[in-house]
Design a protein around this motif. Structure first.
Motif, short mmCIF file in Angstrom:
data_model
loop_
_atom_site.label_atom_id
_atom_site.label_comp_id
_atom_site.label_asym_id
_atom_site.label_seq_id
_atom_site.Cartn_x
_atom_site.Cartn_y
_atom_site.Cartn_z
N VAL A 16 -13.17 -17.35 -28.99
CA VAL A 16 -11.89 -17.87 -28.50
C VAL A 16 -11.15 -18.55 -29.64
O VAL A 16 -11.64 -19.53 -30.23
CB VAL A 16 -12.09 -18.86 -27.34
N TRP A 17 -9.96 -18.05 -29.93
CA TRP A 17 -9.15 -18.60 -31.03
C TRP A 17 -8.10 -19.55 -30.48
O TRP A 17 -7.28 -19.16 -29.65
CB TRP A 17 -8.48 -17.46 -31.79
N VAL A 18 -8.13 -20.79 -30.96
CA VAL A 18 -7.10 -21.78 -30.65
C VAL A 18 -6.33 -22.05 -31.93
O VAL A 18 -6.83 -22.74 -32.83
CB VAL A 18 -7.69 -23.09 -30.09
N ASN A 19 -5.14 -21.49 -32.06
CA ASN A 19 -4.33 -21.82 -33.23
C ASN A 19 -3.46 -23.03 -32.90
O ASN A 19 -3.14 -23.29 -31.75
CB ASN A 19 -3.50 -20.62 -33.70
N ILE A 36 -17.70 -25.18 -22.43
CA ILE A 36 -17.98 -23.80 -22.04
C ILE A 36 -18.83 -23.14 -23.12
O ILE A 36 -18.71 -23.45 -24.30
CB ILE A 36 -16.66 -23.01 -21.86
N ASP A 37 -19.67 -22.23 -22.71
CA ASP A 37 -20.52 -21.50 -23.66
C ASP A 37 -19.71 -20.39 -24.33
O ASP A 37 -19.78 -19.22 -23.95
CB ASP A 37 -21.73 -20.91 -22.94
N CYS A 38 -18.88 -20.79 -25.31
CA CYS A 38 -18.08 -19.82 -26.05
C CYS A 38 -18.02 -20.24 -27.51
O CYS A 38 -18.33 -21.38 -27.85
CB CYS A 38 -16.67 -19.71 -25.47
N GLU A 39 -17.61 -19.32 -28.37
CA GLU A 39 -17.45 -19.62 -29.79
C GLU A 39 -15.98 -19.94 -30.05
O GLU A 39 -15.11 -19.10 -29.81
CB GLU A 39 -17.89 -18.44 -30.65
N ILE A 40 -15.71 -21.15 -30.53
CA ILE A 40 -14.34 -21.59 -30.75
C ILE A 40 -13.93 -21.33 -32.19
O ILE A 40 -14.58 -21.80 -33.13
CB ILE A 40 -14.18 -23.09 -30.42
N LEU A 41 -12.85 -20.58 -32.36
CA LEU A 41 -12.27 -20.33 -33.68
C LEU A 41 -11.01 -21.18 -33.79
O LEU A 41 -10.15 -21.14 -32.92
CB LEU A 41 -11.91 -18.85 -33.83
N TRP A 59 -6.24 -12.00 -40.70
CA TRP A 59 -7.18 -12.98 -40.14
C TRP A 59 -7.76 -12.48 -38.81
O TRP A 59 -8.96 -12.58 -38.57
CB TRP A 59 -6.49 -14.33 -39.93
N MET A 60 -6.91 -11.94 -37.96
CA MET A 60 -7.39 -11.44 -36.66
C MET A 60 -8.33 -10.26 -36.83
O MET A 60 -9.34 -10.14 -36.12
CB MET A 60 -6.21 -11.09 -35.76
N ASN A 61 -8.02 -9.38 -37.75
CA ASN A 61 -8.89 -8.22 -37.99
C ASN A 61 -10.25 -8.65 -38.53
O ASN A 61 -11.28 -8.05 -38.20
CB ASN A 61 -8.22 -7.25 -38.96
N ASP A 62 -10.26 -9.70 -39.36
CA ASP A 62 -11.52 -10.18 -39.93
C ASP A 62 -12.32 -11.02 -38.94
O ASP A 62 -13.55 -10.91 -38.86
CB ASP A 62 -11.26 -11.00 -41.19
N SER A 63 -11.64 -11.88 -38.18
CA SER A 63 -12.32 -12.84 -37.30
C SER A 63 -12.60 -12.28 -35.91
O SER A 63 -13.46 -12.78 -35.20
CB SER A 63 -11.48 -14.12 -37.17
N LYS A 64 -11.84 -11.28 -35.51
CA LYS A 64 -12.06 -10.57 -34.25
C LYS A 64 -12.15 -11.49 -33.02
O LYS A 64 -13.14 -11.46 -32.27
CB LYS A 64 -13.32 -9.69 -34.35
N PRO A 65 -11.12 -12.28 -32.76
CA PRO A 65 -11.12 -13.08 -31.53
C PRO A 65 -10.98 -12.17 -30.31
O PRO A 65 -10.30 -11.14 -30.37
CB PRO A 65 -9.89 -13.98 -31.69
N GLU A 66 -11.63 -12.57 -29.23
CA GLU A 66 -11.51 -11.81 -27.99
C GLU A 66 -10.49 -12.43 -27.05
O GLU A 66 -9.91 -11.75 -26.19
CB GLU A 66 -12.88 -11.74 -27.31
N ALA A 67 -10.28 -13.73 -27.19
CA ALA A 67 -9.28 -14.44 -26.40
C ALA A 67 -8.49 -15.36 -27.33
O ALA A 67 -9.05 -15.91 -28.29
CB ALA A 67 -9.94 -15.25 -25.29
N VAL A 68 -7.21 -15.52 -27.05
CA VAL A 68 -6.33 -16.30 -27.92
C VAL A 68 -5.52 -17.29 -27.09
O VAL A 68 -4.92 -16.91 -26.07
CB VAL A 68 -5.36 -15.38 -28.70
N ARG A 105 -2.68 -5.29 -31.89
CA ARG A 105 -3.27 -4.39 -32.88
C ARG A 105 -4.77 -4.63 -33.04
O ARG A 105 -5.53 -3.69 -33.31
CB ARG A 105 -2.57 -4.55 -34.23
N ALA A 106 -5.20 -5.89 -32.88
CA ALA A 106 -6.61 -6.23 -33.07
C ALA A 106 -7.44 -6.03 -31.80
O ALA A 106 -8.65 -6.26 -31.81
CB ALA A 106 -6.74 -7.68 -33.54
N GLY A 107 -6.80 -5.63 -30.71
CA GLY A 107 -7.54 -5.38 -29.48
C GLY A 107 -7.98 -6.63 -28.74
O GLY A 107 -9.01 -6.62 -28.04
#
Length: 226
Positions: A16-19, A36-41, A59-68, A105-107
């Protein structure tokens, strides 16, 4: 599916990416996600300039967040909006366009874009109904920010319609709480009043200046309750 049959997106086990995580809302989101049991970016403008499309997409292509959670924005109070209109318009248009397009683009599976109450017309009825968006003139003192944020909402709708992206917008009311901005030139009304009252108290002043007539109605919500 939830108990009432509606669909929801679980963040459990997700990247999960929080910018904009150093802002008030970003900090509140991180506090909640830590339960929550998630990985925070987390990223800030110091390490990733989201106004640059290539940097955002790389950055998104390299870090591959699933939720933003799209919280990053150039923000400020009445004076900041009034004196920096080009900055508020350009920065926010660029940030939201690059993140939303890059997420497609990063899915990215799910994106929540953070809107603002000033997207509604200046003369909107109180309490504000959702369907009054784009039905009248905006508040002139922050229309540059509002126009940019409306564009972000429409981008989410467009990508959902054309590409089937699960991109949505949340429009919280006026928020306050830990991590707020107390700068006398850039702050919103609650931190501005607190800062002015504190300064008047410490300086022994008999009065303090409050902008406006006091007639407008406003709703406020503690950020951890949003």
């Amino acid at each position: 599916m939830s108990d009432d049959g509606s669909q929801y997106y679980s963040l459990t086990g997700k990247r999960v990416w929080v910018n904009g995580y150093r802002g008030m809302v970003g900090q509140a989101l991180v506090r909640r996600l830590e339960t929550i049991d998630c990985e925070i970016l987390k990223t800030t403008s110091d390490d990733l300039d989201l106004r640059r499309q290539a940097d955002a997409e790389d950055w998104m292509n390299d870090s591959k967040p699933e939720a933003v959670f799209l919280c990053a924005a150039t923000v400020g109070g009445i004076m900041a909006n009034d004196t920096r209109p080009a900055e508020f318009l350009y920065d926010n248009l660029a940030i939201e366009a690059n993140v939303i397009h890059g997420a497609w683009r990063a899915g990215v599976e799910k994106l929540l874009y953070l809107g603002t109450g000033c997207m509604y017309p200046r003369e909107a009825p109180q309490p504000i109904p959702e369907d009054c968006l784009l039905t009248g003139p905006l508040e002139p003192t922050n229309e540059w920010y509002a126009v940019a944020k409306i564009a972000g909402l429409k981008m989410c709708q467009a990508y959902r319609r054309q590409y089937g992206c699960d991109f949505i917008t949340a429009l919280p009311t006026n928020l306050y709480g830990p991590g707020d901005n107390f700068d006398p030139q850039d702050s919103h009304v609650i931190p501005a009043l607190i800062q002015k009252a504190h300064a008047a108290k410490t300086e022994g002043a008999k009065s303090m200046e409050v902008w406006g007539s006091g007639a407008p109605l406003r709703e406020f919500l503690y950020v951890d309750d949003a």
